[in-house]
Design an enzyme around this catalytic site. Structure first.
Site, short mmCIF file in Angstrom:
data_model
loop_
_atom_site.label_atom_id
_atom_site.label_comp_id
_atom_site.label_asym_id
_atom_site.label_seq_id
_atom_site.Cartn_x
_atom_site.Cartn_y
_atom_site.Cartn_z
N ASP A 252 93.35 -25.11 -61.96
CA ASP A 252 94.62 -25.83 -60.85
C ASP A 252 95.50 -24.81 -62.10
OD1 ASP A 252 96.56 -27.85 -60.09
OD2 ASP A 252 96.77 -28.18 -61.99
N ASP A 256 99.19 -21.65 -61.08
CA ASP A 256 100.72 -22.15 -60.86
C ASP A 256 100.92 -20.85 -61.37
OD1 ASP A 256 100.83 -24.88 -59.51
OD2 ASP A 256 101.55 -25.88 -60.75
C1 IPM Z 1 96.87 -28.29 -56.54
C2 IPM Z 1 97.21 -29.80 -56.40
C3 IPM Z 1 95.95 -30.72 -56.73
C4 IPM Z 1 95.04 -30.61 -57.98
C5 IPM Z 1 96.70 -32.22 -57.04
C6 IPM Z 1 98.28 -32.69 -56.48
C7 IPM Z 1 96.17 -33.02 -57.32
O1 IPM Z 1 97.60 -29.65 -58.49
O2 IPM Z 1 96.35 -28.08 -55.31
O3 IPM Z 1 96.76 -27.21 -57.18
O4 IPM Z 1 95.32 -30.81 -59.19
O5 IPM Z 1 94.56 -30.30 -57.29
MG MG Z 2 98.41 -27.59 -58.90
#
Ligand code: IPM
Ligand code: MG
Length: 364
Positions: A252, A256
């Site tokens: 996660d 990003d």
């Molecule tokens: C992602 C998002 C989700 C996650 C959230 C919105 C629950 O950040 O798809 O990366 O953590 O998986």
């Molecule tokens: Mg995420």
């Protein structure tokens, strides 16, 4: 009986925030694709997230799951918004997202971060660091601390304690490792497994199992990296990576970071596979601050449709066509605000960006 010629059925889940806005161009694209007979498709829509709670009282209605079960693939926009932040934990829109991933058994989340050369100067990193960047984060999606038990908030001697559990079983690690190695075979044949094996037992097991599975893939190179180092290497020298495989929470966070290398989180699509039915979604969230303003970048959503064609419908040709259309538009200098860092003149809104991509697709 399965009929190879029957139309493929999609479930569309626009969701909340910018979700419905970035979905609009995708819907128009689907209509075009059917009109032109490039593919035989049908679709229905359903509710998910805050908008589902508003209409039905729950963020993931049973009807949505039933529709998902009778589809060939699910395409999702985004869920969440400030209005729902104060709801009870079980009613939070994010629960719906985790719920549908779990329901579909979509344990392998592929997040490809490829730099469109045209965006080399839209990133906050130096062009020479990211130019030619092409990596995939393979994130385990239905296990780890997101789902581990025990979890919750308990009271002990009058003091509240929040609990979550990072846990991975051997079969869970094995299957995600295979996804990573298989994918690497079709790419530059290099897997970096990311863990925290210097501290966490779950990571010790992770490392052991990934190494064991690797023995079946002697043509693929494997290295292991601690997650803190991986976070640093991603901004120091991201081109060293081909396939990064990691657990749910590390994936996660790192995805990003990888998104920002490509210029904007508005560019990164994802495919969640491994179950019978694939789930496709941009990695950006519902961006409530942008919602309703025609400012959001629809390209991650459009690129998620390309991944759907690639992985669920076995239509690499259409996937490539959509990706080329996006590239063509970027070549023309068309930008949404998030990727217009250096004073591009042709800054457009969500709708216009969508129209440009459709025009390119039509001309392709
Ligand atoms: C992602 C998002 C989700 C996650 C959230 C919105 C629950 O950040 O798809 O990366 O953590 O998986
Ligand atoms: Mg995420």
């Amino acid at each position: 009986m399965k009929d190879a010629n029957r139309p493929r059925r999609l479930l569309l889940l626009p969701g909340d925030g910018i979700g419905p806005e970035v979905f609009r161009p995708v819907l128009e694209m689907l209509e075009l694709i059917v009109d032109k007979k490039w593919a035989s498709l049908e679709w229905e829509t359903a509710l998910i997230g805050g908008s589902a709670t508003d209409a039905t009282g729950v963020p993931l209605p049973k009807e949505t799951l039933e529709k998902a079960d009778r589809s060939d693939a699910v395409l999702l926009g985004a869920v969440g918004g400030p209005k729902y932040d104060t709801l009870a934990y079980e009613l939070r829109p994010e629960r719906a997202l985790l719920g549908i991933r779990e329901h579909l058994g979509a344990y392998a989340n592929l997040r490809p971060a490829r730099l469109f050369q045209e965006l080399a100067d839209a990133s906050t990193l130096k062009p020479e660091v990211i130019s030619g960047l092409d990596l995939v984060v393979v994130r385990e999606l239905t296990g780890g601390i997101y789902f581990g038990k025990p979890r919750g908030i308990v009271v002990e001697n009058g003091i509240r304690r929040g609990i979550n559990t990072e846990t991975y079983s051997e079969p869970e690690i094995e299957r995600i490792a295979r996804v990573a190695f298989d994918l690497a075979r079709k790419r530059r044949k290099k897997v970096t497994s990311v863990d925290k094996a210097n501290v966490l037992e779950s990571s010790v097991l992770w490392r052991e199992i990934v190494s064991r599975v690797h023995k079946e893939y002697s043509d693929v190179a494997l290295d292991h990296m601690y997650v803190d180092n991986a976070a640093m290497q991603l901004v120091r020298n991201p081109k060293q990576f081909d396939v990064l495989v990691t657990g749910n929470i590390f994936g996660d966070i790192l995805s990003d970071e990888a998104a920002q290398l490509t210029g904007s989180i508005g560019m990164l699509a994802s495919a969640s596979i491994g179950g019978k039915i694939g789930l496709y979604e941009p990695i950006h969230g519902s961006a409530p601050d942008l919602a309703g303003k025609n400012l959001a970048n629809p390209l991650a959503m459009i690129l998620s449709l390309a991944l759907l064609f690639r992985y669920s419908l076995d239509r690499e040709d259409l996937a490539k066509r959509i990706e080329s259309a996006v590239q063509g538009v970027l070549k023309d200098g068309i930008r949404t605000p998030d990727i217009s860092a250096y004073g591009w003149t042709k800054v457009v809104g969500t709708r216009e960006m969508g129209e440009h991509v459709i025009q390119k697709l039509l001309a392709s």
